[in-house]
Motif scaffolding. Sequence first.
Motif, mmCIF file in Angstrom:
data_model
loop_
_atom_site.group_PDB
_atom_site.id
_atom_site.type_symbol
_atom_site.label_atom_id
_atom_site.label_comp_id
_atom_site.label_asym_id
_atom_site.label_seq_id
_atom_site.Cartn_x
_atom_site.Cartn_y
_atom_site.Cartn_z
ATOM 1 N N GLY A 39 13.589 11.500 -23.146
ATOM 2 C CA GLY A 39 14.045 11.509 -21.762
ATOM 3 C C GLY A 39 13.203 10.517 -20.988
ATOM 4 O O GLY A 39 13.146 9.332 -21.330
ATOM 5 N N VAL A 40 12.526 10.982 -19.958
ATOM 6 C CA VAL A 40 11.569 10.154 -19.236
ATOM 7 C C VAL A 40 10.177 10.428 -19.797
ATOM 8 O O VAL A 40 9.737 11.587 -19.833
ATOM 9 N N SER A 41 9.488 9.397 -20.247
ATOM 10 C CA SER A 41 8.152 9.563 -20.814
ATOM 11 C C SER A 41 7.212 10.203 -19.809
ATOM 12 O O SER A 41 7.250 9.893 -18.607
ATOM 13 N N HIS A 42 6.359 11.074 -20.297
ATOM 14 C CA HIS A 42 5.379 11.703 -19.399
ATOM 15 C C HIS A 42 4.452 10.660 -18.791
ATOM 16 O O HIS A 42 3.909 10.868 -17.697
ATOM 17 N N HIS A 43 4.281 9.514 -19.434
ATOM 18 C CA HIS A 43 3.452 8.466 -18.847
ATOM 19 C C HIS A 43 4.113 7.880 -17.598
ATOM 20 O O HIS A 43 3.432 7.573 -16.618
ATOM 21 N N SER A 44 5.428 7.727 -17.621
ATOM 22 C CA SER A 44 6.119 7.242 -16.427
ATOM 23 C C SER A 44 6.036 8.258 -15.303
ATOM 24 O O SER A 44 5.884 7.901 -14.126
ATOM 25 N N VAL A 45 6.141 9.528 -15.649
ATOM 26 C CA VAL A 45 6.033 10.571 -14.632
ATOM 27 C C VAL A 45 4.649 10.535 -13.982
ATOM 28 O O VAL A 45 4.504 10.665 -12.762
ATOM 29 N N THR A 46 3.619 10.321 -14.788
ATOM 30 C CA THR A 46 2.264 10.235 -14.243
ATOM 31 C C THR A 46 2.091 8.981 -13.391
ATOM 32 O O THR A 46 1.614 9.043 -12.255
ATOM 33 N N ALA A 47 2.498 7.839 -13.922
ATOM 34 C CA ALA A 47 2.281 6.579 -13.216
ATOM 35 C C ALA A 47 3.047 6.520 -11.906
ATOM 36 O O ALA A 47 2.491 6.152 -10.861
ATOM 37 N N PHE A 48 4.323 6.890 -11.952
ATOM 38 C CA PHE A 48 5.153 6.747 -10.763
ATOM 39 C C PHE A 48 5.161 8.008 -9.896
ATOM 40 O O PHE A 48 5.440 7.933 -8.700
ATOM 41 N N GLY A 49 4.847 9.146 -10.502
ATOM 42 C CA GLY A 49 4.853 10.387 -9.735
ATOM 43 C C GLY A 49 3.514 10.783 -9.159
ATOM 44 O O GLY A 49 3.464 11.475 -8.135
ATOM 45 N N ARG A 50 2.418 10.341 -9.777
ATOM 46 C CA ARG A 50 1.083 10.738 -9.315
ATOM 47 C C ARG A 50 0.273 9.560 -8.789
ATOM 48 O O ARG A 50 -0.462 9.699 -7.809
ATOM 49 N N VAL A 51 0.360 8.416 -9.452
ATOM 50 C CA VAL A 51 -0.477 7.266 -9.091
ATOM 51 C C VAL A 51 0.173 6.424 -7.998
ATOM 52 O O VAL A 51 -0.500 5.970 -7.070
ATOM 53 N N ALA A 52 1.462 6.204 -8.106
ATOM 54 C CA ALA A 52 2.171 5.390 -7.109
ATOM 55 C C ALA A 52 2.336 6.210 -5.831
ATOM 56 O O ALA A 52 3.123 7.158 -5.780
ATOM 57 N N LEU A 53 1.608 5.821 -4.810
ATOM 58 C CA LEU A 53 1.677 6.521 -3.529
ATOM 59 C C LEU A 53 2.685 5.876 -2.585
ATOM 60 O O LEU A 53 3.150 6.507 -1.636
ATOM 61 N N ALA A 54 3.019 4.618 -2.837
ATOM 62 C CA ALA A 54 3.999 3.904 -2.021
ATOM 63 C C ALA A 54 5.397 4.153 -2.589
ATOM 64 O O ALA A 54 5.564 4.311 -3.804
ATOM 65 N N PRO A 55 6.413 4.178 -1.742
ATOM 66 C CA PRO A 55 7.778 4.392 -2.234
ATOM 67 C C PRO A 55 8.307 3.191 -3.014
ATOM 68 O O PRO A 55 7.989 2.044 -2.708
ATOM 69 N N ALA A 56 9.087 3.486 -4.034
ATOM 70 C CA ALA A 56 9.693 2.448 -4.869
ATOM 71 C C ALA A 56 11.117 2.841 -5.198
ATOM 72 O O ALA A 56 11.493 4.026 -5.099
ATOM 73 N N ASP A 57 11.929 1.862 -5.576
ATOM 74 C CA ASP A 57 13.237 2.156 -6.153
ATOM 75 C C ASP A 57 13.019 2.563 -7.599
ATOM 76 O O ASP A 57 12.439 1.804 -8.391
ATOM 77 N N LEU A 58 13.464 3.740 -7.945
ATOM 78 C CA LEU A 58 13.280 4.291 -9.292
ATOM 79 C C LEU A 58 14.616 4.145 -10.016
ATOM 80 O O LEU A 58 15.585 4.840 -9.699
#
Length: 359
Positions: free
Chosen positions: A266-285
Amino acid sequence: MIRWRWGTVTQARREWRGCLELDVEVASRRAEDPSSVRALAYPSLVGRPRVGDRVLLNLNALALGLGTGGYALVVAVPDNLPDDVDVPGHVVKARYTPLQAIVLAADEEASPLRPALAAAASLDGMPVVVADLHSALPAVVAGARATRPDVRIAYVMTDGGALPAWFSRTLDALTPLLAGTVTTGQSFGGDLESTNVHSGLLAARHGLHADLAIVTQGPGNLGTGTSWGFSGVAAGEAVNAAAALDGHPIAAPRISDADPRPRHRGVSHHSVTAFGRVALAPADLVMPSDLAADLATPVRAALSALCPPHTLVEVPSRDLAAALTDLPVKLSTMGRSFDEDTAYFLSAAAAGRHAATLT
């Protein structure tokens, strides 16, 4: 920490930009040492070894069985040292290691780009696609160019994987499709050098005149099998950098239905960490709008959980398969081909397509 061995070059093999592949006979110190190895030399660092030359090798990658780079590395050619090369710069990469290299940063005083970059503070809304694996790079390029063939794409390489950009045969093959490469942090060997991702993005925009940038680490990412112990977590910081510089961050999550490890399906847990926890600015996902239903449902749920601050964008991708297979590189991620992990490559291509529509 380092397995040092002496060897003698017996044959020169493939060569690509910045790299020379060799066969080397090893002067063994241990019974388990191989009698000969495939070795890699970076001529800009150690000179150009010739058949018969004695070389000093680092055998760590072979001893660890590294899949990305199972080479012995040439550290020195002591009887055939290269001539000194005077570089006008004073920026040191791979700092305080035995092979620290001096480069000219794009924004330092001696650089012809200094006037433009010294005053640069904005990306002017440039789309910045961020992915956590180097294998996403060609797919993002394919998706962007299939959407806008004349788009100028810059690759901004972080230092989470290989430090020399030369190591990437993928990057060498993609060179005609790129406006250029900027190597950031401790990485080096790009068309332009920069101190960090922020200055690297500015160099891409104002030095290479890119319409869009792609940020990933070099090949050979580091991971410990934990949520935080992965070099690709820095993808979240790249989202923040793009936003801080008035760019348009686009997150390309790692999506797969072929990875045998549950944490990466599905969605890698690394992407969830990078984009869900580390990325504080909004992005197009970005996710493909045409994933198979049994994959789309968990992917959409996982990505929707990250919104806000991000915005989920669904982009058609199936028609990008031809652009992916027409690339001048062989697509591979974690040893899997396009046919074996189609969803991964189409997902990255979808992010490239979305970025191209914003240029």
